[in-house]
Design a protein around this motif. Structure first.
Motif, PDB file in Angstrom:
ATOM      1  N   ASN A 177     -12.374  -6.413   1.755  1.00 12.01           N
ATOM      2  CA  ASN A 177     -11.649  -6.587   3.012  1.00 12.01           C
ATOM      3  C   ASN A 177     -12.071  -7.891   3.684  1.00 12.01           C
TER       4      ASN A 177
ATOM      5  N   PRO B  63       0.080  -0.145  -5.227  1.00 17.31           N
ATOM      6  CA  PRO B  63      -1.259   0.177  -4.713  1.00 17.31           C
ATOM      7  C   PRO B  63      -1.307   0.346  -3.198  1.00 17.31           C
ATOM      8  N   THR B  64      -0.261  -0.059  -2.499  1.00 17.46           N
ATOM      9  CA  THR B  64      -0.333  -0.016  -1.037  1.00 17.46           C
ATOM     10  C   THR B  64       0.506   1.098  -0.421  1.00 17.46           C
ATOM     11  N   THR B  65       1.377   1.706  -1.210  1.00 18.28           N
ATOM     12  CA  THR B  65       2.306   2.661  -0.610  1.00 18.28           C
ATOM     13  C   THR B  65       2.418   3.928  -1.449  1.00 18.28           C
ATOM     14  N   SER B  66       2.920   5.002  -0.843  1.00 22.65           N
ATOM     15  CA  SER B  66       3.179   6.233  -1.587  1.00 22.65           C
ATOM     16  C   SER B  66       4.520   6.112  -2.285  1.00 22.65           C
TER      17      SER B  66
ATOM     18  N   GLN C 256      -3.500  -7.618   0.409  1.00 24.65           N
ATOM     19  CA  GLN C 256      -2.255  -7.806   1.170  1.00 24.65           C
ATOM     20  C   GLN C 256      -2.124  -9.191   1.796  1.00 24.65           C
TER      21      GLN C 256
ATOM     22  N   TYR D 179      -8.546  -6.664   7.246  1.00 26.49           N
ATOM     23  CA  TYR D 179      -7.367  -6.772   6.389  1.00 26.49           C
ATOM     24  C   TYR D 179      -7.823  -6.598   4.946  1.00 26.49           C
TER      25      TYR D 179
ATOM     26  N   PRO E 142       4.695  12.759  -3.703  1.00 35.44           N
ATOM     27  CA  PRO E 142       4.295  11.352  -3.611  1.00 35.44           C
ATOM     28  C   PRO E 142       3.149  11.011  -4.563  1.00 35.44           C
TER      29      PRO E 142
ATOM     30  N   PHE F 289       0.269   7.962  -5.642  1.00 34.05           N
ATOM     31  CA  PHE F 289      -0.451   6.833  -5.061  1.00 34.05           C
ATOM     32  C   PHE F 289      -1.475   6.352  -6.074  1.00 34.05           C
TER      33      PHE F 289
ATOM     34  N   ALA G  31      -4.130   3.383  -5.883  1.00 37.96           N
ATOM     35  CA  ALA G  31      -4.645   2.269  -5.080  1.00 37.96           C
ATOM     36  C   ALA G  31      -5.759   1.475  -5.760  1.00 37.96           C
TER      37      ALA G  31
ATOM     38  N   SER H 251       2.296 -11.060   4.814  1.00 37.10           N
ATOM     39  CA  SER H 251       2.052 -10.030   3.803  1.00 37.10           C
ATOM     40  C   SER H 251       3.336  -9.257   3.507  1.00 37.10           C
ATOM     41  N   TYR H 252       4.049  -8.881   4.558  1.00 37.58           N
ATOM     42  CA  TYR H 252       5.295  -8.121   4.384  1.00 37.58           C
ATOM     43  C   TYR H 252       6.347  -8.989   3.697  1.00 37.58           C
TER      44      TYR H 252
ATOM     45  N   VAL I  44       7.699   7.661  -3.529  1.00 31.68           N
ATOM     46  CA  VAL I  44       8.435   8.885  -3.194  1.00 31.68           C
ATOM     47  C   VAL I  44       9.885   8.756  -3.644  1.00 31.68           C
TER      48      VAL I  44
ATOM     49  N   LEU J  89      -6.033  -2.375  -5.378  1.00 35.01           N
ATOM     50  CA  LEU J  89      -6.317  -2.791  -3.996  1.00 35.01           C
ATOM     51  C   LEU J  89      -7.784  -2.587  -3.645  1.00 35.01           C
ATOM     52  N   LYS J  90      -8.345  -1.493  -4.149  1.00 33.55           N
ATOM     53  CA  LYS J  90      -9.742  -1.176  -3.818  1.00 33.55           C
ATOM     54  C   LYS J  90     -10.730  -2.152  -4.452  1.00 33.55           C
TER      55      LYS J  90
END
Lengths: 433, 299
Positions: free
Chosen positions: B137, B218-221, B149, B145, B125, B127, B129, B15-16, B223, B132-133
């Motif tokens: 899962n 969608p996965t991170t803030s 992702q 998971y 920040p 966001f 999402a 995923s990363y 900033v 993603l929602k």
């Protein structure tokens, strides 16, 4: 008659001269130099604090300033990096000839600027930085901290956890990998070992500062199933961690402790569930249980929201503390000087041991032995309340700073090791939302 | 480490790696063709993320599923507008001049864009999402998971890898790009407009940076400063792979993703070091990168 006229004229002349002399002693303005983050990730604190400083200064000047003298602000960006910060600070003090400085947000910045302020003999208020060690290792004349430090901030959160969830057996930590993340965990874990030695630390995770993704950390914690997950992260990092943990069920699996989470509550909105323990880094909360009905408190919070779009968060109140401390010590020094304008050294003399009250929280004392501010700590648990699109704090405890701050002259970690399990039994007032 | 944890680590690593690949491949492509290390790549990533979040937040109330096209639209807008501007007005006057000038000008662009970002989107920040929602899962050995992702991001990364390979090797436009990459003078001599190729390549590379940001949004803030971190990481990936190497970039991103995940499970204190340690180890053995080749210098 002529003698009378002559005496009268002499009296007038003397009075005029005296007045002129006094007027000469009183400056046209009090210049305050403020270092704050205007760029980089920490600008989430620095920019609201700047907005607060401008609001407070404007209001102060409308009321006649300090001792009848208006204040004038200048700002330096902490985000510019260490060397630029120090040289800009020197320029501010030596060229702009500021009368006092408020520096800084980052403990790294404080570490750099505190010796410079001492060298330049300018009164400096550490208005937001939390590293306890700065005032523990050396006695300063010109440097004061107008708020608490990491030790009472972490200890209050830990005691709250032990009081409300006493039966946990395992804990994991996810902190940002830099000075604050490491130091706050050292404080927390040292006190935890002293008060509840049977707790097992199952994971110590220190993701990179500014990490955009915590998926692996979340997976590991989901697999480890710790009873408690502590994080002292802040800003976007905390928001990301909480959201990613929530999306995958970790917030429901473990008790989450957001040690300085007050500043993220509004942003996290509905993504922040109920039941999370949140520390406020001082007794700061826009619905402070002891202050929320005070008209001035409400007016400030509403004015700040109107200006910035958000309710005040803790750096806003920390900025207010620095201003109130400055106003208090100037007025104290003027009084001690028989109503005349004091010299800079007289103001510094007046600062040590001063107690000041912002009206936004409980009064704060600048401990004379080490110039450390003794500030109460508010900790609560998140709760959904109708009318708000984010969670509020409930079951708030406000901790007495004298009980949870290390004694002057004793290093925090050494003092924390001496705590006993009974320490948790202290009486702390609890407030419902 | 038991096999269950190993599987979890592999999922986290993939995923990363997917996200890292998407950003790095743009940097690598631009260097491969233009020979420019684009420092502003990090800002293009951040702008892609911010614009995608803005589009998502605006369109989600109408239809949440429209947020996916919104992510793509944001990537293209940033790639064309910002990428196009940088190539046309900042880089083009500098071709053929000292490489340091290109580095300086892209760094300047990065600084300006960093400030513009704060001016437009502020410092708090952000966001978004919603995308993603929308996806369910997935439970793997009792660990949840998000399918966004572990399925969608790797899927997009694979599609990008194979799509790019196909484009470069099977289409006329791709062949033209490869020709200019191999020998600009000869390509120009047979009538290829190298300027257009440079422009097109830069826009595509910038769009990949923006797509990485958009898919991360969608996965991170979001900033201030997020672009700076990504440029350092993507440069480490591109350098380890060998600058200009598409397949190498994919393999390096995967190596970094997997190593990072296993390190977090076994020795988390070394997590920060992973990309740079891998880079040093590879460059010590192969100074031109895993897939790079010794450059032949014309005299």
């Amino acid at each position: 008659m002529n003698c009378f006229k002559a005496a009268f004229a002499a009296g007038i002349a003397l009075a005029t001269l005296t007045g002129a002399a006094l007027a000469q002693g009183k400056p046209q303005e009090i210049k305050i130099g403020i270092t704050t983050f205007l760029s980089g990730p920490a600008s989430v604190f620095g920019v609201p604090a700047k907005a607060a400083a401008e609001m407070i200064a404007e209001d102060l000047n409308k009321k006649g300033g300090i001792g009848g003298v208006p204040v004038k602000l200048s700002f330096v960006d902490e985000g510019a990096g260490g060397e630029a910060l120090v040289s800009n600070y020197r320029r501010m003090v030596q060229d702009e000839k500021v009368d006092a400085t408020f520096a800084s947000i980052s403990s790294g910045s404080c570490n750099q600027l505190v010796p410079v302020a001492e060298d330049l003999k300018v009164m400096n208020f550490m208005w937001d930085c939390g590293a306890a060690s700065i005032l523990e290792t050396k006695k300063y004349r010109y440097n004061f901290r107008t708020q608490a430090n990491g030790t009472p901030e972490m200890l209050a959160v830990l005691v709250y956890l032990l009081k409300t969830k006493p039966d946990f057996k395992t804990i994991a930590v996810v902190n940002q990998d830099y000075a604050w993340g490491r130091e706050s965990w050292e404080i927390f874990s040292t006190a935890l070992k002293a008060m509840k030695p049977d707790v097992q630390v199952v994971a110590e995770l220190f993701p990179k500062f500014g990490a955009p993704d915590y998926s692996t950390e979340v997976s590991r914690l989901l697999a480890l199933r710790p009873d408690v997950v502590l994080t002292t992260s802040w800003g976007g990092d905390l928001d990301t961690l909480v959201r990613q943990a929530g999306q995958r069920g970790l917030l429901q699996q473990s008790t989450f402790v957001l040690a300085i989470g007050e500043s993220s509550i509004q942003r996290l909105g509905k993504d922040l569930p109920e039941g999370l323990i949140v520390g406020a880094r001082g007794d700061h909360w826009f619905l402070h249980p002891e202050k929320k009905n005070d008209p001035a408190f409400k007016a400030f919070a509403e004015a700040f929201k109107a200006k910035t779009g958000a309710w005040p968060i803790y750096p806003v109140y920390h900025m207010a503390q620095a201003f109130t401390a400055l106003q208090t010590v100037y007025e104290k020094a003027i009084k001690a000087n028989g109503g005349n304008w004091p010299t800079r050294e007289q103001v510094v003399d007046a600062t040590s041991g001063t107690e000041f009250a912002t009206g936004f929280g409980r009064p704060i004392t600048l401990r004379p032995e080490d110039n450390q501010g003794l500030e109460a700590q508010l900790v609560g648990v998140t709760k959904a309340v109708p009318g708000y699109d984010f969670k509020l704090l409930d079951n708030m405890m406000i901790f007495d700073p004298k009980v949870i701050t290390n004694p002057a002259g004793q290093r925090s970690v050494d003092w924390l090791k001496t705590l006993k399990p009974d320490f948790v039994k202290m009486d702390v007032p609890t407030f419902k939302q | 480490m038991n096999s269950t944890l190993a599987i979890l680590a592999v999922l986290d690593g993939i995923s990363y790696a997917a996200l890292v690949f998407l950003v790095s491949v743009g940097l690598s492509l631009i260097f491969g063709v233009l020979r420019v290390v684009n420092v502003a790549h990090g800002s293009l990533y951040a702008f892609g993320a911010y614009l995608a979040a803005t589009f998502s937040l605006a369109i989600a109330p109408i239809s949440p599923w429209l947020t996916y096209p919104a992510l793509l639209a944001a990537s293209i807008v940033i790639g064309v507008v910002c990428g196009g501007f940088i190539e046309r007005f900042l880089l083009r006057p500098l071709y053929g001049r000292d490489d340091v000038l290109q580095l300086l000008i892209t760094f300047a662009a990065f600084m300006i864009m960093d400030n513009l970002q704060r001016l437009i989107w502020g410092v708090q920040p952000i966001f978004a999402a919603e995308p993603l929602k929308l996806l369910p899962n997935i439970s793997v050995f009792g660990v949840n998971y998000t399918s966004y992702q572990v399925l969608l991001l790797p899927g997009v990364a694979l599609a990008t890898l194979f799509g790019l390979r196909y484009f470069l090797r099977k289409t006329l436009a791709g062949a033209v790009i490869l020709a200019v990459t191999e020998d600009r003078e000869a390509s120009t001599a047979i009538g290829i407009d190298a300027q257009r190729v440079y422009f097109l390549t830069f826009v595509i590379g910038a769009s990949f940076a923006a797509l990485g940001g958009a898919l991360a949004s969608p996965t991170t803030s979001l900033v201030p400063g997020m672009g700076a971190d990504m440029i350092v990481l993507s440069f480490a990936v591109a350098a380890t792979a060998g600058l200009g190497q598409i397949e190498g970039t994919a393999l390096t991103a995967l190596m970094i993703g997997l190593t990072r995940a296993f390190v977090i499970y076994l020795q988390p204190e070394f997590e920060v070091l992973v990309p740079y340690l891998l880079m040093v180890l590879v460059l010590l053995v192969r100074p031109f990168g895993l897939f790079g080749a010794v450059q032949v210098r014309k005299i």
